[in-house]
Scaffold this motif. Structure first.
Motif: not given
Length: 78
Positions: A26-34, A46-48, A56-59
């Motif tokens: 789904p669109d809307g998944i934000m990815i950042s680097v920690l 991601a928003d609710a 979503y969980p699989e992604c």
């Protein structure tokens, strides 16, 4: 032997390209680097409404796997 370095933006772009090949996320998944002392990993947010979408969980799990794979190949540039 040191690993080649990529910026966080480059690593995220690589992850997004890999996601498009392997999953219909789904669109809307934000990815950042920690970053940690000697490694790095992806974090997602991601928003609710996005969290509630099918797949979503699989992604998120796939993003973690992609991050593990990329972290073995690349360091992150600070």
């Amino acid at each position: 032997m040191t690993k080649p370095s990529k910026t966080a933006a480059e690593l995220i772009a690589m992850a997004r390209a890999e996601l498009k090949v392997h999953a219909d996320c789904p669109d809307g998944i934000m990815i950042s680097v920690l970053e940690s002392a000697d490694s790095w990993e992806f974090r997602t947010a991601a928003d609710a409404a996005t969290v509630a979408k099918p797949g979503y969980p699989e992604c998120v799990a796939l993003i973690v796997q992609i991050g593990d794979h990329l972290a073995k190949q690349f360091d992150v540039k600070g």
